[in-house]
Structure formats: C-alpha cells, structure tokens
Design an enzyme around this catalytic site. Structure first.
Site, short mmCIF file in Angstrom:
data_model
loop_
_atom_site.label_atom_id
_atom_site.label_comp_id
_atom_site.label_asym_id
_atom_site.label_seq_id
_atom_site.Cartn_x
_atom_site.Cartn_y
_atom_site.Cartn_z
N SER A 223 -43.36 -5.37 -14.93
CA SER A 223 -42.28 -6.34 -14.78
C SER A 223 -41.16 -5.75 -13.93
O SER A 223 -41.38 -5.38 -12.77
CB SER A 223 -41.79 -6.76 -16.17
OG SER A 223 -40.89 -7.84 -16.09
N ASP A 446 -21.02 -6.84 -2.59
CA ASP A 446 -21.43 -5.66 -1.83
C ASP A 446 -22.55 -4.87 -2.52
O ASP A 446 -22.51 -3.64 -2.59
CB ASP A 446 -20.24 -4.75 -1.56
CG ASP A 446 -19.52 -4.30 -2.84
OD1 ASP A 446 -19.73 -4.93 -3.89
OD2 ASP A 446 -18.75 -3.32 -2.78
N HIS A 499 -47.53 -12.66 -19.01
CA HIS A 499 -46.72 -11.56 -18.47
C HIS A 499 -46.90 -10.26 -19.26
O HIS A 499 -46.70 -9.18 -18.73
CB HIS A 499 -45.25 -11.99 -18.48
CG HIS A 499 -44.33 -11.03 -17.82
ND1 HIS A 499 -44.26 -10.87 -16.45
CD2 HIS A 499 -43.41 -10.17 -18.34
CE1 HIS A 499 -43.35 -9.97 -16.15
NE2 HIS A 499 -42.81 -9.53 -17.27
#
Length: 524
Positions: A223, A446, A499
């Site tokens: 993951s 940023d 998953h």
C-alpha cells in the site's frame, strides 16, 4: 545543487562540522564486522579522504544527493541482542538520523528497525529484504511466529521491518508526543519531514549500516509502503536489487493528484457499498434507524467513550476499515448486530450500546495513529496543496452520500472510504488539538517532489507488482496508468484478493511476486 566534486566535498565537510556532536576517533582501520554481529556501541570511523564521521560501512562509490545527507549527519547505529519467537530470530536496531536531511545543523530523531531471520540462519550470509508498511503513519508488523509472507521471505532473505519515522519505535508521533509542539506553524514545519522522501533517505542510511559493503537490497512495499518504494526507485535506485509492490502503485503526476484519486475512489466505494448491502440486506434498516437516532439526538450525535461525538457522517467513516479489506464486510455486519442495548426496564427507550460505541472508536484508531489523519492527503502532493480534496470531491457525490437523506428515504446509507475530512478534527476528540495544523497542511503548497517520471521511464530495477482489480484504496485504473510509466514492471492483476491480500494470504502473494522476478511464474 552542487555541480562539482570539489564543491561537493567542501559542502559535506562543512555540514559534518556543523552537525557532528560525537567525538571523532582515530582513523585506524576498523575490523570487519559480519552483518549478523552488532558493531561496537557508538563506534565511529573516518571516511578515507573526507575526514567525516561514519558509524556504518559507507561505500566510496558515486555519491548521490541522498548519500551526501547520510554522510553529513551525526548518525549512530545501535544493535541489540538476538531473541526469538516461534521459528524466528529477531534483533532490534536503532539509528540516529537527521530530522531534516537537507539542513546543515538541526534536530535528530531515532529510527527503529527489526531484523528477522529463520531460526538457525542468524549467521548465514543472506540477501536483505526491507519491508515498508502501509499508512501513512502506521508501524511495521510485530512478528509473533513464522507465518504468512514473512515465513516465505525468511526462507531466503534477512528481513528488515522498518518502523517508518513517526511510527512504532521511530520517534513516534502520538497524540501525547505531538502535544509538546504548541505552535501549529511549528508542528507543520516538523511534520513536513515525515513523508516518503524522508523515509527513503532513512532507508538508504539503514542499508549503508546493515547490508555488507553497502550492497543492494530488495524492497517489499504494501500500500503506502509501495508508494515509498516508487519514490525510492525515483531517487535512489542504486540501492535497490529489486522491488515488490502489493496494492501500492501510486499516482505520479506533478502537482496534487488528490482530486483525481478521490473521484476514482468514490466510484469504487459506491461499488463496495452495493456489494455490502447485497450481502447483508437486513443492515439497511438497522443502519437507517441508527442514522435517524443520531440525527435527532441533541447536538446531532451521541458522546463517545473518549469524549468525541458520533454523528451520521462520522458513522459513515466505518467504511475505511470495513469495505476494502478481507473479512471487512463480515466484521462490519457483526458490529451492527450489537448496536442497541436491551431495554431492561420498560420505558427507558432505545439506546446505543457502549459495546458499539467502543467498537466504533477501535475501528477509527486516529487516537493512536494521528499521523495518518494529519498527512494522508499530503502523500498526493508535489508542489501543490490538497485543500481538503476528499471533502471537496464528496460534495460532488452528496446526493449519494448524504446519510440523513438516505435514512429518511429508507435506502442504504453509504459508507465512505479512505478519506480524511476536516470535520473529523472537531468530532474525534484526540484530533482536536491539531485542527489548526491540519488546515495549514491542507493549504501548504511547497511540498517537494516524490517521484521522477523520467527516471521511472528509464527504470532498470526489476519490479513485480500485485494489482488488485477491486482495490478500494489504490484505484486500479490509476495504478495501471502509473505502471505504464515504469519501465520493465511485471504486473500480476487479480480479483482473488482485496487490498489486504498480503495480510490475508501473504505466503501465496509473496511466492507469486518473487516467482515472477525469478522467472518461475508467468507474468503476461
């Protein structure tokens, strides 16, 4: 950027001079230490020709920008004694590394890793495999026996279970430890150093300390750990022998990909909800009754044992753990079986059971792992803010995900998926102190790069990836788009697992991927 060898060495010497806090020892040759034996506690040697402290075996090869930071910092490596669990031998390692690898001087943190081998192989010269856990903000697994993927890996590897910085024993960022930073601005400045770019710099330092002659190692990323592995391939591929990804191929476009991710994820979440209610149609009425009860309660919800509040929209977040992993549907259904207290005294009326409220909080474990909530959307950001992307995109699906409207109309109340919403910092008691910091993080622009598409297009590292067709967390279509940008990647596309395939049948998943790399399994 340093453009010449002379300027590079001058910069490294200056950084080391500014950062080094431990006394330097003589430059006498250091006795070779096998990888299975701990180095002398806090022993430092000098990198020949540089006059820089080096507690690990730093190679005199081409020095990348990542290696520069590793040399410059006052790092330390302490290794413990071997101990055991059934069929496995383990040893703990603690490393002192910079909080900010780009700073010439500054704070240090501790990074913890656990070395694991099959019993009897402690002194064998085995190739190394680094495991990167999913998250962000979750520690590596704690082995209790040889089972699953770890059992298979230990048949041929020396496994390193890394607690990524901020988790487990790696300077853990918990509700209590984070409360030491009183300023929201300072907290954001601190948290910005806990993303994948810093995690792989830690990994490179660990590799230089643990792997003989600073050789390469294999990385297994589950993951979010797979996201980190792709960052590793982007900026330090020289440290990698091969890479295994399980449900962990990230979106890599520049800017912030969160909006694209959440639009794709909402579509899959709808599909998972439909499957859940098809399996357990009786839960439609149970959950509608619960949502109506919560909506009519004073304040729009009921108090949770920890001091937070359970609201209809908060109830929907159970889908994060319940809809996307093996066995999640069943656990969610059985949880709703005990939502109401019995009426022991006639006339007391319907009440939500303490059992259910406690179970809810156990599922939504932000009180123990707040880093997940704080940094989740930032994992999709490169030079652009997330601006509460999941919350914004949910608004586009409000007719589907409005819980009160659905309950009023007696139709299924859909759960949400892997998404963090701003109101969680108001309703989850443990997150309350970090509300201002969470909003600042959502507006932060940023964020440094996490991927180098050009480098990935020219990738030379062997890569095998398990891609789960019905993955609710890492969207299949987006994963396949990224896979097309990674040269040489070998894909195993399957709907046999969700998953959590590595957790549910780790031995088989690992065997498939390693077999693909070794040419034992077909991959096309």
């Amino acid at each position: 950027m340093i453009s010449s060898p002379t300027r590079l060495l001058d910069s490294m010497r200056a950084a080391a001079s500014a950062r080094t806090t431990l006394p330097l020892l003589s430059a006498s040759p250091r006795k070779a230490i096998p990888s299975f034996a701990p180095p002398p506690a806090r022993a430092l040697s000098l990198v020949p020709g540089l006059g820089l402290p080096s507690p690990c075996r730093l190679p005199l090869r081409r020095i990348s920008s990542m290696a520069v930071a590793s040399v410059a910092a006052p790092e330390r490596h302490d290794a413990g004694d071997w101990y055991s669990v059934p069929d496995l031998s383990l040893r703990d390692h603690r490393f002192t590394v910079p909080l900010d690898y780009s700073a010439a001087a500054g704070s240090s943190i501790t990074v913890f890793a656990r070395e694991v081998v099959a019993v009897g192989k402690e002194e064998e010269q085995l190739p190394y495999l680094l495991y990167l856990q999913g998250g962000p903000g979750f520690e590596s697994p704690r082995p209790t026996e040889a089972s699953g993927w770890l059992k298979r890996a230990c048949e041929e590897y020396r496994v390193v279970l890394l607690d990524q910085r901020g988790t487990g024993l790696s300077t853990p960022l918990t509700v209590s430890s984070l409360s030491q930073i009183m300023s929201a601005t300072k907290l954001v400045e601190y948290l910005q150093h806990f993303r994948a770019d810093s995690i792989i710099k830690d990994a490179e330092f660990l590799r230089s300390c643990l792997v003989p002659d600073s050789g390469t190692w294999t990385v297994l990323g589950q993951s979010y750990g797979g996201f980190c592995a792709v960052t590793y391939m982007s900026f330090a591929p020289e440290g990698l022998k091969s890479v295994l990804l399980t449900g962990g191929i990230p979106p890599i476009a520049k800017g912030c990909t969160a909006d694209v991710v959440y639009r794709a994820c909402f579509e899959q979440v709808v599909h998972q909800n439909e499957k859940y209610y098809k399996r357990f149609p009786q839960d439609v009425k149970v959950i509608c009754d619960l949502v109506n009860y919560l909506a009519k309660a004073e304040g729009g919800g009921v108090s949770l044992p920890s001091g937070g509040i359970l609201t209809p929209r908060g109830l929907q977040t159970l889908g994060l753990a319940g809809l996307g992993s093996g066995g999640g549907f069943e656990r969610l259904h059985y949880m709703f079986e005990r939502v109401w207290d019995p009426e022991l005294v006639p006339g007391t009326g319907k009440r939500i059971s303490y059992y259910f409220l406690k179970a809810f909080e156990s599922w939504i474990d932000f009180d123990t792992n707040p880093l997940y909530a704080l940094l989740h959307e930032s994992i999709y950001c490169q030079g652009a803010p997330s601006q509460w992307s999941a919350h914004k995109i949910r608004g586009e699906y409000d007719s589907i995900f409005d819980p009160i409207k659905a309950a009023t109309e007696c139709r299924p109340v859909f759960f949400t998926g892997e998404m963090i919403f701003p109101w969680m910092f108001d309703e989850i008691h443990a997150l309350g102190p970090f509300t201002e910091a969470a909003h600042l993080l959502a507006e932060k622009e940023d964020w440094p790069p996490l991927y180098d598409i050009s480098r990935l297009n020219n990738n030379k590292v062997p890569v095998a990836a398990a891609v789960y067709y019905e993955d609710m967390y890492v969207n299949f279509k987006l994963a396949m788009e990224t896979a097309s940008e990674i040269a040489g990647i070998r894909l195993w596309v399957t709907n046999e697992y969700m998953h959590s395939g590595l957790r549910d049948n780790g031995y088989q998943v690992f065997e498939q991927l390693i077999g693909m790399l070794q040419g034992k399994k077909p991959w096309f």
